[in-house]
Scaffold this active site. Structure first.
Site, PDB file in Angstrom:
ATOM      1  CE  LYS A  30      88.396 166.862 168.558  1.00  0.00           C
ATOM      2  NZ  LYS A  30      87.602 167.664 169.495  1.00  0.00           N
TER       3      LYS A  30
ATOM      4  CE  LYS B  61      92.387 166.567 167.670  1.00  0.00           C
ATOM      5  NZ  LYS B  61      92.203 167.666 168.639  1.00  0.00           N
TER       6      LYS B  61
END
Ligand code: PBG
Ligand code: ZN
Length: 318
Positions: free
Chosen positions: A189, A243
């Site tokens: 992330k 992501k």
């Protein structure tokens, strides 16, 4: 503007080998009782408990059968205790979903505390300092994961980026007899400006910028990102995630080469909002662009794509 018709979309997704099976739909379950469209994410709703069944009937109807739940609790406190409550919004929703839809829907839950504590950070702070206490946090995360397991979740998705979170959650699930529950780690992330719409919708103090760069991974170091992923696989993660999506094609390609477990990517809130904003003022065709993007993500190596556009896009997928 060029107008594409439905057959054109359908042909495109067929050629790109896109299927509904590739999609995961994010669902905001809200402890308030209002069905409310998100200000900065038009078309996406906070769903109260009494509207969950109705909403999921639409999901099932669309042919998408995988969802990831994000809870929006009514109460927040310094210890994030609402996150482990048996009657918490996520726990209650899971029970409802399992009893009404059984295996028709596969459930994933976001396991974090930033929606539940009063700082908005993904970790609990040390008593005396304003720094995240990693070990205290992973203990709480493991208890959240266990509470989701008890409520019937299929897959838990720790998203706080604490060190050792996968290992601690796995141990906790195993010793309590929930070794069938899978772990999807938000492994890579990246610390990004694109989570802002999500934060402003799920946090009360919506205008605060929160800097999570001490625990989220930086964009610029591919080896560090790879290490995060390898670490999570080593700790027993069953699936890994990268992501934001649009800026990570190189990472997806790189990771797919070295990992044999499913690779998930998320088109995050800021990406959804950008696409929405641009297409709303007529810059491009929203559906075509999302199909292009999903095709590129799949081409790079993504197995599953979490996207707020799942229901819309599923109409053009087999
Ligand atoms: C919470 C969480 C966030 C997202 C997923 N889980 C926000 C954050 O890290 O601040 C981002 C989702 C999105 O932007 O769509 N840990
Ligand atoms: Zn968080």
């Amino acid at each position: 503007m060029i107008h594409y018709d439905d057959d054109y979309y359908y042909e495109f997704s067929k050629k790109s080998n896109l299927t509904k099976n590739n999609l995961i739909f994010p669902l905001f379950v809200d402890e308030s009782n209002k069905f409310q469209e998100l200000n900065v994410m038009p078309g996406i709703f906070k769903v109260p408990y009494n509207k969950i069944i109705q909403t999921l009937e639409e999901v099932v109807e669309s042919g998408v059968h995988s969802i990831i739940l994000f809870g929006i609790p009514r109460l927040r406190n310094s210890m994030g205790t609402a996150a482990i409550s048996k009657n918490g919004i996520v726990q209650k929703s899971l029970k409802l979903i399992k009893s009404n839809f059984g295996n028709k829907i596969s459930t994933i839950t976001d396991v974090c505390i930033c929606q539940y504590n009063d700082t908005g950070h993904c970790g609990l702070f040390k008593k005396t300092k304003k720094v995240v206490d990693n070990d205290l946090t992973i203990e709480l995360l493991s208890n959240i994961a266990l509470s989701h397991a008890i409520a019937g979740v299929d897959i838990v998705a720790p998203s706080s980026m604490m060190d050792g979170q996968v290992k601690r959650i796995k141990e906790k699930l195993d010793i309590n007899g929930y070794n069938k529950i899978k772990i999807l780690s938000f492994s890579a992330k990246q610390s990004s400006s694109l989570y802002k719409p999500f934060r402003s919708e799920t946090f009360f103090h919506s205008t605060n910028e929160i800097d999570k760069s001490t625990y989220q991974v930086p964009y610029h170091n591919p080896r560090e990102i790879q290490r995060e992923i390898e670490n999570d696989i080593h700790e027993g993660s069953n699936m890994v995630m990268i992501k934001p999506a649009m800026s990570s094609l190189d990472l997806i390609y790189r990771i797919k080469k070295i990992c044999t477990i499913p690779l998930v990517v998320q088109i995050v809130s800021g990406e959804y909002s950008m696409i929405k904003a641009a297409s709303t003022i007529g810059l491009f065709d929203e559906t075509m662009y999302i199909l292009n993007l999903i095709s590129a993500l799949k081409r790079s190596g993504a197995d599953k794509i979490i996207t707020y556009s799942s229901l819309h896009i599923s109409k053009f997928l087999i």
